[in-house]
Write an enzyme that holds these catalytic residues in place. Sequence first.
Site, short mmCIF file in Angstrom:
data_model
loop_
_atom_site.label_atom_id
_atom_site.label_comp_id
_atom_site.label_asym_id
_atom_site.label_seq_id
_atom_site.Cartn_x
_atom_site.Cartn_y
_atom_site.Cartn_z
NE ARG A 81 -2.94 -1.41 3.19
CZ ARG A 81 -3.84 -1.47 4.15
NH1 ARG A 81 -5.09 -1.15 3.92
NH2 ARG A 81 -3.50 -1.86 5.34
CD GLU A 118 1.30 -9.96 17.66
OE1 GLU A 118 0.68 -10.40 18.64
OE2 GLU A 118 0.77 -9.33 16.73
#
Length: 193
Positions: A81, A118
Amino acid sequence: MIPVPGSTPTRDERIAAGAAAVAALLVDVPDFPEAGVVFKDVTPLLADAAGFAATVAALAEAGRGDDGSVVVDKVVGMEARGFLFGTPVAQALGVGFVPVRKAGKLPREVHEQSYALEYGEATLAVHVDGVAPGERVLVVDDVLATGGTAVATRALVERCGAQVVGFALLLELTFLPGRAALGETPVLTLHQV
């Protein structure tokens, strides 16, 4: 702020118009891609010509000085994006665009930078000649969360011998430490959650 008809909008008015477009056109999608996550869908913003134009103009302000002059030599955007927003920002500023891609996606010699996710690790790459030594770079992306992608991108730009002079982002997740990870580098975000 609403500009006076026939006048040229100020920097603050352009940023406010972009922020208003983002706030009005982002759509929250609950439980996507998994339960408990609220996904911020930018496709309605991209589909609205006036809103997208206002957003691009606002993000481009991060590449201009107080007098309106362009203060960057290149815009860098991260897959995927960041490409959607970085490319028109580069065009608005009259400078080149350099893509930062996932490892294995660029065809020539690259610098690579790994960073923590993560759960696990990811690697980004840029062509070694994508940014020239001494160039000033604006990094554009859609979301600032933990800052891992932005920090890795800055490291790639620095390995090319260039300097990141600012970050321009559509959305900042203020409950995560992304802004702190970017240190003293100026950050423009159009919408915060």
